[in-house]
Design a protein around this motif. Structure first.
Motif, short mmCIF file in Angstrom:
data_model
loop_
_atom_site.label_atom_id
_atom_site.label_comp_id
_atom_site.label_asym_id
_atom_site.label_seq_id
_atom_site.Cartn_x
_atom_site.Cartn_y
_atom_site.Cartn_z
N LEU A 27 0.80 -1.23 0.00
CA LEU A 27 0.00 0.00 0.00
C LEU A 27 0.83 1.27 0.00
CD1 LEU A 27 -2.92 -0.86 2.44
CD2 LEU A 27 -2.84 -1.03 -0.03
N LYS A 28 2.08 1.17 0.48
CA LYS A 28 2.80 2.43 0.71
C LYS A 28 2.98 3.23 -0.57
CE LYS A 28 7.46 0.54 0.25
NZ LYS A 28 8.69 0.19 0.91
N GLY A 29 3.04 2.51 -1.70
CA GLY A 29 3.20 3.22 -2.97
C GLY A 29 2.07 4.20 -3.25
N PHE A 30 0.91 3.91 -2.71
CA PHE A 30 -0.24 4.79 -2.97
C PHE A 30 -0.12 6.12 -2.23
CE2 PHE A 30 -1.98 0.60 -3.90
CZ PHE A 30 -2.56 0.86 -5.14
N LEU A 31 0.87 6.21 -1.31
CA LEU A 31 1.03 7.46 -0.57
C LEU A 31 1.52 8.58 -1.48
CD1 LEU A 31 2.66 6.23 2.75
CD2 LEU A 31 0.41 7.27 2.50
N THR A 32 2.18 8.23 -2.55
CA THR A 32 2.77 9.29 -3.37
C THR A 32 2.05 9.50 -4.68
OG1 THR A 32 4.34 7.69 -4.23
CG2 THR A 32 5.09 9.07 -2.43
N VAL A 33 0.93 8.83 -4.90
CA VAL A 33 0.20 9.08 -6.14
C VAL A 33 -1.24 9.41 -5.79
CG1 VAL A 33 1.60 7.67 -7.66
CG2 VAL A 33 -0.23 6.62 -6.38
N ASP A 34 -1.83 10.26 -6.61
CA ASP A 34 -3.23 10.60 -6.41
C ASP A 34 -4.12 9.68 -7.21
OD1 ASP A 34 -3.05 12.56 -4.60
OD2 ASP A 34 -2.85 14.18 -6.05
N ALA A 55 26.41 9.73 -8.61
CA ALA A 55 26.07 8.57 -9.43
C ALA A 55 25.09 7.71 -8.65
CB ALA A 55 27.34 7.79 -9.74
N GLY A 56 24.17 7.11 -9.35
CA GLY A 56 23.22 6.21 -8.69
C GLY A 56 22.09 6.93 -8.02
N ALA A 57 22.04 8.27 -8.16
CA ALA A 57 20.97 8.99 -7.50
C ALA A 57 19.68 8.95 -8.31
CB ALA A 57 21.39 10.43 -7.26
N THR A 58 19.77 8.55 -9.55
CA THR A 58 18.57 8.56 -10.38
C THR A 58 18.25 7.16 -10.85
OG1 THR A 58 19.95 9.06 -12.27
CG2 THR A 58 18.88 10.91 -11.20
N LEU A 59 18.04 6.28 -9.90
CA LEU A 59 17.77 4.90 -10.27
C LEU A 59 16.32 4.73 -10.71
CD1 LEU A 59 19.76 3.02 -7.53
CD2 LEU A 59 20.27 3.20 -9.98
N ALA A 60 15.42 5.46 -10.06
CA ALA A 60 14.01 5.26 -10.35
C ALA A 60 13.32 6.60 -10.37
CB ALA A 60 13.39 4.35 -9.28
N ARG A 61 12.10 6.57 -10.85
CA ARG A 61 11.32 7.81 -10.89
C ARG A 61 10.08 7.66 -10.03
NH1 ARG A 61 12.89 11.57 -14.07
NH2 ARG A 61 14.67 11.09 -15.40
N CYS A 62 9.61 8.79 -9.53
CA CYS A 62 8.39 8.77 -8.72
C CYS A 62 7.20 8.62 -9.66
CB CYS A 62 8.29 10.08 -7.94
SG CYS A 62 6.66 10.34 -7.23
N PRO A 63 6.33 7.64 -9.41
CA PRO A 63 5.17 7.49 -10.29
C PRO A 63 4.19 8.65 -10.14
CG PRO A 63 5.01 6.00 -8.42
CD PRO A 63 6.36 6.66 -8.33
N GLY A 64 4.32 9.41 -9.07
CA GLY A 64 3.40 10.52 -8.85
C GLY A 64 3.78 11.75 -9.65
N GLU A 89 11.76 4.85 2.47
CA GLU A 89 10.91 3.72 2.02
C GLU A 89 10.81 3.69 0.51
OE1 GLU A 89 9.19 1.23 3.52
OE2 GLU A 89 9.39 1.70 5.65
N GLY A 90 11.77 4.32 -0.18
CA GLY A 90 11.72 4.35 -1.63
C GLY A 90 10.58 5.20 -2.17
N LEU A 91 10.08 6.10 -1.34
CA LEU A 91 8.96 6.95 -1.78
C LEU A 91 9.46 8.37 -1.98
CD1 LEU A 91 6.28 5.67 0.75
CD2 LEU A 91 6.51 5.05 -1.66
N CYS A 92 8.88 9.03 -2.96
CA CYS A 92 9.29 10.39 -3.28
C CYS A 92 8.94 11.31 -2.12
CB CYS A 92 8.57 10.85 -4.55
SG CYS A 92 8.73 12.58 -4.90
N PRO A 93 9.94 11.92 -1.46
CA PRO A 93 9.64 12.73 -0.28
C PRO A 93 8.73 13.92 -0.59
CG PRO A 93 11.94 12.96 -0.90
CD PRO A 93 11.37 11.89 -1.75
N ARG A 94 8.95 14.48 -1.77
CA ARG A 94 8.15 15.64 -2.15
C ARG A 94 6.66 15.26 -2.22
NH1 ARG A 94 11.79 17.13 -5.68
NH2 ARG A 94 11.02 15.45 -6.98
N CYS A 95 6.41 14.14 -2.93
CA CYS A 95 5.02 13.74 -3.09
C CYS A 95 4.40 13.28 -1.77
CB CYS A 95 4.90 12.62 -4.13
SG CYS A 95 5.24 13.21 -5.79
#
Lengths: 248, 693
Positions: free
Chosen positions: A179-186, B3-12, B23-29
């Motif tokens: 679920l945690k992935g849903f925290l960053t998407v609307d 280097a290695g700072a852009t491994l993935a993108r935030c889906p948001g 937790e691998g989550l975009c802090p901004r979002c």
């Protein structure tokens, strides 16, 4: 929601958030055990941004660790808290200003420590700190900005760790990971349907769970920030500030 | 950046995730999407916008039997707290009604009466009222605590899949039906009041609360203008217009709005489209939603259970099922085409219709473009011609042909063809656009037929038209046209009746079609008129000039020939040398060409050329059969070396025409073997009667 409630219900209701920082501020004159405990908790949580700041200003890992640890020891022992201004009200600001002043007068403080600092010792894994520091992006950032960014991330880490532990206690650590992935998407993706299938629940139930997770995240995050500001009213300001830091 | 700072993108937000993201989550979002908006009071029973409601500071001490845990929401009707009933140890939602609004002296009685009715509503999909009462002037309800989220919270996470809507709405219908049978109307059905528990089960909250405060829209005191009970977008029209006559059908309308929102993510405002046009939704749900949303309560579903039955029927059967249409909606009831034939296909026609509309549009545009292209070409050609710009190849001829001032059938044929193609193309495009918006079935049919017969785009149009006719022949497609039409007719915020609206629609279609026919007609007519206006073309004028010049040249040659005569004994002039290379021409004949008073007694024709000729070559050819006079002897070459004679017998009254060298036969040749230019000697012999006097 704690902050939206009138602060009248007393301790019974539990919704009046007594912030750690406000405890410290109220306790600064008496150096009460309660104040020391609150301070220790805060320091234990937020040492890393200071370490990163010290590194960013050019200190070697050992020196940075040394400086940070001495700083905390000094904080507990000497009651530097007297300098804290309750009106300004940000633990973040206070810590950075005090640390900068400490670094400037480092010789004196080292000396003080050598005399044998009494009180709380905050310790941490030095290697881990350095490893974390090495993966931090934006090496060219000014130290203050790096500190603030790190501060915001620490708050988020703290919040997420609490959230995870709550879900783990409820035996739902796996669910949390889904679920945690849903925290960053609307909106989708990630797909609600896919997550619901993976967890074997109805999609309606999954959406409720996501909503609850976000709700709880919001509560915990505000609570974490609440510990670092003097008044609950400051929480929203602080959130705005953190968002600005991260948006850069 | 390290280097290695852009491994993935935030889906948001799509930005690179920093390596130290928690937790691998975009802090901004994490902050922006959960905290940047004003803090919402979430979960629990209702989350109306905050109002001026305030409770005494120490209200909690009036409820010693509860441990008040958390405020779940505050709104127009009061505040809701999550609380623990200390004796029972159970969690409840404690709703304290707005003291300001409960000041009405009759409130206590009304509260008593309504709350009793609510407490009787014992249904798994209705939030149970455990207890109610009044203490220290505070009216309160103790309700079942639902640990979950409201439908509003769920909708905020994005559009829900149709299956979720189809599983929730029937449950709501069932609960509504139950309450309606108990004589309780909710009056404020909206996503905020529909709760989902942790298992995803739906529960209706705040049943009948609206009524406690009187009619939702009964003009509230000015000071409480913000405290209007009920949410305008979800309210049935009669709740606004005749608040006194509101019955359970108002709930069915509100449910329709919620259903529409669940399916499409939008509110059915103004002139809205059926759900299946907005989202990938079974089109058979359109009539169900539209009927629930009928403005007139009598046109609506009369029972919530009927909505449920229809929805469950649709969920349980594949698209376009055999048997009568399950939804006797306003739309399908008026649709005479609704019969019991099995539709040939089960799939959703939305994309097929869209494709057909695109294809037809393309065919129409191709036709129009072909005609307009030809028209533009003709106009450009004629303009070039008239402006005297040189044209090559066959173009000048075409230009002249186009401008031929004499009345000509071919041009009218061409213009008519152009008109048909243009109007046909226009009608195809019109039909395609009406098809796209499901506005006119007939125009769509017509577009298909025209696409099949119009030549320029026939290759594409023929298969497309056939496919279109098959598609439009489907019953589910016809039903969609009807449903869309009904919704457009009835949902239009218009003062006039639906019948007028229908007429207006028809007139609108007719008007468009008339324009599409009249404009090409005018265009083709005006172009044709213009083409033949302005007199002779430049080509024609040039042809005349050329003719005159040729005449002048002939005269010149003749003069030169006489000059040659004069110089016969002497030196040849430069002119003569030039002329030597020119072909010989006839310079004198007997009788004179064109003479109409030739005597029948003339026994010999005489032709003199401009040059010395060979003596053994000649061609006296008839212009047409019988136009050559009867010869009485062989032709003779005279001594001057340039003159031939032909003995003939002329018949009085007859006209003769003889080619002295024709285009095909060129016997008369000069000494350099150049044939003479063809010359037609024609004349009329006087009749004897004319001669005798």
């Amino acid at each position: 929601m704690p902050s939206t409630e009138p602060p009248h219900a007393g301790e019974r209701s539990g919704w009046f958030a007594t912030t750690h920082w406000s405890v410290i501020l109220s306790a600064r004159d008496t150096a009460s055990p309660k104040g020391a405990e609150a301070l220790e908790r805060l320091c234990r949580t937020y040492w890393y941004p200071l370490y990163a700041f010290a590194r960013r200003t050019g200190a070697h890992p050992e020196d940075a660790q040394d400086a940070t640890q001495s700083f905390f020891a000094d904080l507990f022992r000497r009651g530097s808290l007297q300098q804290a201004d309750p009106e300004k009200g940000r633990f973040r600001n206070f810590l950075l200003v005090a640390f900068k002043r400490f670094l400037a007068n480092q010789n004196e403080h080292r000396h003080a420590q050598k005399r044998g600092g009494a009180g709380v010792q905050v310790t941490w894994d030095t290697d881990l700190a350095e490893r974390r520091y090495q993966i931090e992006p934006h090496a060219s950032w000014p130290a203050e900005r790096a500190f603030e960014r790190r501060w915001a991330l620490t708050l988020l880490e703290q919040t997420l760790a609490r959230l995870r532990s709550e879900w783990s206690v409820a035996g739902k650590a796996g669910e949390f990971d889904h679920l945690k992935g849903f925290l960053t998407v609307d909106r989708e993706p990630p797909s609600y349907a896919a997550a619901a299938a993976a967890l074997g629940v109805a999609e309606g139930a999954l959406r409720v769970a996501v909503h609850r997770l976000r709700h709880r995240f919001r509560e915990l995050f505000r609570e974490e920030i609440g510990h670092t500001v003097a008044r609950p009213d400051d929480i929203d300001d602080e959130i705005r500030h953190l968002l600005e830091i991260l948006a850069e | 950046m390290n280097a290695g700072a852009t491994l993935a993108r935030c889906p948001g937000c799509g930005k690179a995730l920093p390596a130290d993201a928690p937790e691998g989550l975009c802090p901004r979002c994490l902050i922006a999407r959960n905290l940047s908006e004003p803090t919402r009071v979430a979960a629990g029973a209702g989350s109306e916008p905050p109002t001026v409601t305030s409770l005494p500071d120490d209200f909690a001490r009036h409820f010693p039997q509860f441990e008040i845990l958390e405020c779940l929401g505050r709104g127009g009707m009061g505040l809701v707290y999550k609380a623990r009933q200390t004796l029972l140890g159970r969690l409840v939602a404690l709703k304290i009604l707005d003291p300001a609004r409960a000041r009405d002296p009759q409130f206590a009685e009304r509260f008593q009466r309504e709350a009793q009715a609510l407490a009787r509503l014992n249904h798994p999909a209705i939030v149970t009222v455990h207890e109610f009462g009044e203490t220290h002037g505070l009216f309160f309800l103790v309700m079942e605590y639902v640990d979950g989220a409201s439908l509003r919270d769920v909708l905020r996470q994005g559009r829900v899949p149709p299956q979720l809507a189809l599983s929730i709405v029937p449950k709501i219908c069932e609960a509504l039906q139950f309450a309606h049978e108990q004589g309780v109307v909710h009056r404020d059905i909206k996503p905020e009041n529909l709760l989902l528990d942790r298992q995803g089960r739906v529960k209706i909250a705040d049943f009948g609360i609206a009524k406690l405060f009187g009619e939702p829209t009964a003009a509230p005191p000015l000071t409480e203008a913000r405290a209007i009970v009920g949410t305008p977008h979800y309210m049935a029209p009669e709740q606004v217009e005749h608040p006194q006559s509101v019955d359970h059908r108002a709930d069915i309308y509100s449910l329709g709005v919620v259903f529409y929102e669940l399916l499409t993510g939008e509110l059915p405002l103004g002139r809205f489209s059926p759900p299946s046009l907005k989202a990938r939704v079974d089109h058979r749900l359109d009539p169900v939603v539209l009927r629930a949303l009928e403005k007139e309560p009598t046109q609506r579903y009369q029972q919530a259970a009927d909505v449920r039955t229809d929805i469950e029927f649709i969920s349980a059967t594949p698209d376009s099922p055999p048997g009568p249409t399950p939804n006797p909606s306003a739309a399908s009831r008026r649709n005479t085409a609704t019969s019991d034939r099995t539709s040939p296909s089960n799939d959703d026609p939305t994309s097929a219709l869209r494709l057909l509309s695109l294809g037809l549009g393309a065919v129409g545009v191709l036709n129009i473009a072909a005609v307009l292209g030809a028209l533009l070409f003709a106009v450009a050609l004629v303009l070039c011609d008239r402006l005297g710009i040189d044209l090559d190849g066959p173009l000048p001829e075409i230009a002249e042909w186009l401008q031929d001032p004499t009345p000509s059938d071919w041009r009218w044929t061409l213009a008519t063809t152009g008109f048909f193609l243009l109007a046909g193309g226009g009608l195809t495009v019109l039909g395609a656009s009406r098809l796209r918006r499901l506005r006119s079935y007939r125009l769509a049919l017509m577009a298909c037929v025209i696409a099949m017969v119009l030549p320029p785009a026939l290759l594409l149009g023929l298969p497309l038209g056939i496919w279109g006719l098959v598609l439009l022949g489907r019953r589910n497609v016809q039903a969609r046209f009807t449903a869309a039409h009904e919704s457009q007719v009835t949902e239009r915020p218009s003062q006039c009746g639906a019948e007028d609206e229908r007429t207006r629609f028809r007139n609108d279609n007719l008007r468009s079609a008339a324009w599409v026919i009249l404009v090409p007609l005018a265009l083709m007519f005006l172009t044709t008129q213009w083409l033949k206006s302005e007199g002779p073309s430049a080509t024609r004028r040039r042809a005349i000039l050329l003719e005159e010049q040729l005449n002048r040249e002939q005269v010149a040659i003749a003069i030169a020939a006489s000059a040659v005569d004069r110089n016969r004994e002497g030196k040849t002039t430069a002119t003569v040398r030039t002329l030597e290379s020119s072909p010989p021409v006839v310079i004198q004949t007997l009788p004179v060409a064109g003479a109409d008073q030739v005597s029948a007694t003339l026994s010999e024709l005489r032709v003199t050329f401009s040059k010395d000729m060979k003596d053994n070559h000649w061609t006296w050819a008839e212009w047409k059969p019988g136009s050559l006079p009867e010869t009485t002897g062989p032709a003779k070459f005279l001594e001057d070396g340039r003159t031939w004679t032909l003995p003939v017998r002329l018949v009085p009254g007859r006209a003769y025409a003889i080619w002295i060298n024709s285009e095909e036969k060129r016997g008369f040749r000069d000494l350099r073997d150049q044939p003479s230019l063809p010359y037609l000697l024609h004349f009329q012999v006087v009749s004897t009667q004319e001669v005798s006097p």
